[in-house]
Design a protein around this motif. Sequence first.
Motif, PDB file in Angstrom:
ATOM      1  N   GLN A 101     -11.636  -6.851  11.671  1.00  0.00           N
ATOM      2  CA  GLN A 101     -12.483  -7.095  12.852  1.00  0.00           C
ATOM      3  C   GLN A 101     -13.590  -8.099  12.483  1.00  0.00           C
ATOM      4  O   GLN A 101     -14.002  -8.886  13.325  1.00  0.00           O
ATOM      5  N   ASP A 154      -5.202   5.489   2.969  1.00  0.00           N
ATOM      6  CA  ASP A 154      -4.576   4.191   3.210  1.00  0.00           C
ATOM      7  C   ASP A 154      -5.465   3.465   4.227  1.00  0.00           C
ATOM      8  O   ASP A 154      -5.402   3.753   5.412  1.00  0.00           O
ATOM      9  N   ARG A 175      -4.584   5.362  17.154  1.00  0.00           N
ATOM     10  CA  ARG A 175      -3.758   4.389  16.419  1.00  0.00           C
ATOM     11  C   ARG A 175      -2.679   3.787  17.330  1.00  0.00           C
ATOM     12  O   ARG A 175      -2.423   2.591  17.317  1.00  0.00           O
ATOM     13  N   ARG A 207      10.517  -5.194   6.442  1.00  0.00           N
ATOM     14  CA  ARG A 207      10.365  -3.754   6.591  1.00  0.00           C
ATOM     15  C   ARG A 207      10.432  -3.267   8.040  1.00  0.00           C
ATOM     16  O   ARG A 207      11.100  -2.309   8.351  1.00  0.00           O
ATOM     17  N   LEU A 253      -2.305  -0.148  17.945  1.00  0.00           N
ATOM     18  CA  LEU A 253      -1.216  -0.918  17.339  1.00  0.00           C
ATOM     19  C   LEU A 253      -0.020  -1.108  18.261  1.00  0.00           C
ATOM     20  O   LEU A 253       0.828  -1.955  18.004  1.00  0.00           O
ATOM     21  N   LYS A 301       0.837  -1.212   0.000  1.00  0.00           N
ATOM     22  CA  LYS A 301       0.000   0.000   0.000  1.00  0.00           C
ATOM     23  C   LYS A 301       0.867   1.256   0.000  1.00  0.00           C
ATOM     24  O   LYS A 301       0.652   2.150  -0.811  1.00  0.00           O
TER      25      LYS A 301
HETATM   26  N1  Z5A Z   1      -6.744  -2.028  10.798  1.00  0.00           N
HETATM   27  C1  Z5A Z   1      -7.823  -2.731  11.303  1.00  0.00           C
HETATM   28  O1  Z5A Z   1      -7.649  -3.783  11.932  1.00  0.00           O
HETATM   29  N2  Z5A Z   1      -9.089  -2.237  11.112  1.00  0.00           N
HETATM   30  C2  Z5A Z   1      -9.327  -1.085  10.465  1.00  0.00           C
HETATM   31  O2  Z5A Z   1     -10.488  -0.660  10.341  1.00  0.00           O
HETATM   32  C3  Z5A Z   1      -8.198  -0.364   9.946  1.00  0.00           C
HETATM   33  C4  Z5A Z   1      -6.928  -0.859  10.142  1.00  0.00           C
HETATM   34  C5  Z5A Z   1      -8.416   0.927   9.220  1.00  0.00           C
HETATM   35  C6  Z5A Z   1      -2.492  -0.606  10.384  1.00  0.00           C
HETATM   36  O3  Z5A Z   1      -2.384  -0.688   9.052  1.00  0.00           O
HETATM   37  C7  Z5A Z   1      -3.172  -1.816  10.974  1.00  0.00           C
HETATM   38  O4  Z5A Z   1      -4.514  -1.473  11.328  1.00  0.00           O
HETATM   39  C8  Z5A Z   1      -3.274  -2.990  10.056  1.00  0.00           C
HETATM   40  C9  Z5A Z   1      -4.763  -3.237   9.881  1.00  0.00           C
HETATM   41  C10 Z5A Z   1      -5.378  -2.551  11.031  1.00  0.00           C
HETATM   42  N3  Z5A Z   1      -2.672  -4.084  10.753  1.00  0.00           N
HETATM   43  N4  Z5A Z   1      -2.236  -5.090  10.220  1.00  0.00           N
HETATM   44  N5  Z5A Z   1      -1.775  -6.013   9.846  1.00  0.00           N
HETATM   45  P1  Z5A Z   1      -1.174  -0.103   8.226  1.00  0.00           P
HETATM   46  O5  Z5A Z   1      -1.748   0.035   6.865  1.00  0.00           O
HETATM   47  O6  Z5A Z   1      -0.590   1.071   8.828  1.00  0.00           O
HETATM   48  O7  Z5A Z   1      -0.060  -1.226   8.378  1.00  0.00           O
HETATM   49  P2  Z5A Z   1       0.185  -2.487   7.517  1.00  0.00           P
HETATM   50  O8  Z5A Z   1      -0.956  -3.180   6.895  1.00  0.00           O
HETATM   51  O9  Z5A Z   1       0.939  -3.299   8.441  1.00  0.00           O
HETATM   52  O10 Z5A Z   1       0.911  -1.915   6.281  1.00  0.00           O
HETATM   53  P3  Z5A Z   1       2.282  -2.359   5.809  1.00  0.00           P
HETATM   54  O11 Z5A Z   1       2.795  -3.602   6.436  1.00  0.00           O
HETATM   55  O12 Z5A Z   1       3.098  -1.117   5.898  1.00  0.00           O
HETATM   56  O13 Z5A Z   1       2.033  -2.837   4.395  1.00  0.00           O
HETATM   57  P4  Z5A Z   1       2.006  -2.063   3.046  1.00  0.00           P
HETATM   58  O14 Z5A Z   1       1.969  -0.585   3.235  1.00  0.00           O
HETATM   59  O15 Z5A Z   1       0.884  -2.693   2.315  1.00  0.00           O
HETATM   60  O16 Z5A Z   1       3.368  -2.470   2.382  1.00  0.00           O
HETATM   61  P5  Z5A Z   1       4.643  -1.554   1.956  1.00  0.00           P
HETATM   62  O17 Z5A Z   1       5.242  -0.952   3.192  1.00  0.00           O
HETATM   63  O18 Z5A Z   1       4.338  -0.724   0.791  1.00  0.00           O
HETATM   64  O19 Z5A Z   1       5.575  -2.738   1.465  1.00  0.00           O
HETATM   65  C11 Z5A Z   1       6.131  -3.657   2.370  1.00  0.00           C
HETATM   66  C12 Z5A Z   1       7.504  -4.103   1.849  1.00  0.00           C
HETATM   67  O20 Z5A Z   1       7.333  -4.847   0.646  1.00  0.00           O
HETATM   68  C13 Z5A Z   1       8.438  -2.944   1.514  1.00  0.00           C
HETATM   69  O21 Z5A Z   1       9.733  -3.299   1.855  1.00  0.00           O
HETATM   70  C14 Z5A Z   1       8.299  -2.810   0.001  1.00  0.00           C
HETATM   71  O22 Z5A Z   1       9.444  -2.282  -0.595  1.00  0.00           O
HETATM   72  C15 Z5A Z   1       8.061  -4.244  -0.425  1.00  0.00           C
HETATM   73  N6  Z5A Z   1       7.222  -4.364  -1.636  1.00  0.00           N
HETATM   74  C16 Z5A Z   1       6.039  -3.721  -1.865  1.00  0.00           C
HETATM   75  N7  Z5A Z   1       5.543  -4.094  -3.071  1.00  0.00           N
HETATM   76  C17 Z5A Z   1       6.416  -4.989  -3.593  1.00  0.00           C
HETATM   77  C18 Z5A Z   1       6.452  -5.736  -4.808  1.00  0.00           C
HETATM   78  N8  Z5A Z   1       5.480  -5.651  -5.714  1.00  0.00           N
HETATM   79  N9  Z5A Z   1       7.474  -6.580  -4.994  1.00  0.00           N
HETATM   80  C19 Z5A Z   1       8.464  -6.708  -4.065  1.00  0.00           C
HETATM   81  N10 Z5A Z   1       8.508  -6.029  -2.897  1.00  0.00           N
HETATM   82  C20 Z5A Z   1       7.496  -5.169  -2.662  1.00  0.00           C
END
Ligand code: Z5A
Length: 213
Positions: free
Chosen positions: A108, A98, A53, A152, A57, A19
């Motif tokens: 949930q 996001d 938040r 990450r 978290l 994301k």
């Molecule tokens: N939550 C909930 O329970 N209920 C709700 O109503 C709401 C939220 C609104 C916070 O979310 C938490 O809150 C989440 C759901 C809950 N908890 N969990 N699990 P958040 O969005 O802040 O946190 P997250 O889901 O943990 O996001 P994240 O881990 O940061 O994921 P991301 O943003 O989707 O990924 P990223 O940081 O862009 O990428 C992760 C790594 O992968 C990074 O090193 C990138 O370089 C790599 N990456 C990304 N895309 C690729 C591809 N295509 N190839 C290779 N590598 C990649």
Amino acid sequence: MRAKPGRFLTVEGIEGAGKSCNLECIQQFLRDAGHPILLTREPGGTDLGEEIRALLLGHKHHGMSVDSELLLMFAARAEHLAQKIKPALERGTWVLCDRFTDATYAYQGGGRGISPRRIAALEDWVQCGLHPDLTILLDLPVAQGRQRAARRSAPDRIERERSEFFERVRSAYLERARGEPKRIRVVDASAALPAVQAQIRRLMADYLAGEGA
Ligand code: Z5A
């Protein structure tokens, strides 16, 4: 003259779906198309929301009840809607968020097992009929997402759940996408980043063309 109302776009997916990486690309795409953008996130997006938040978290409240978790998500959302999202949409700004309420149904609902009817009651109360215009669901296998997320950062309270929890979250997201295929567009996020971003750009171009925007 009143500004044309903005559009409300959300990005969803399990942890590690990409994301954060792809929000940048979507933001740039919309800016290039001439739209003013507010980039924000849930839970959070306001001072109060960011404090909620941290409660949700952080690692201080591991035994938090599922109902408290649900209500805190919606408390943060009520503040976010009142302070940021609605005013931005009214002045013609496009809001790019996001995560939003689809995450509540997925985490949930699917993950914690709260009935969708209870979530819908809060959704109606807090949102009063306001829903995203377009949602991009970044979908990939749980193991792949977890591997990426682990590279990450250290896991937060929710990320410490077991894989089965995230399998239920993923299924709930996909079920919602099947129920609302026009609003929720599924992107194969298991591919390499350039291929994912090409899918997103095509999808956004279709959306803007359909909106005449
Ligand atoms: N939550 C909930 O329970 N209920 C709700 O109503 C709401 C939220 C609104 C916070 O979310 C938490 O809150 C989440 C759901 C809950 N908890 N969990 N699990 P958040 O969005 O802040 O946190 P997250 O889901 O943990 O996001 P994240 O881990 O940061 O994921 P991301 O943003 O989707 O990924 P990223 O940081 O862009 O990428 C992760 C790594 O992968 C990074 O090193 C990138 O370089 C790599 N990456 C990304 N895309 C690729 C591809 N295509 N190839 C290779 N590598 C990649």
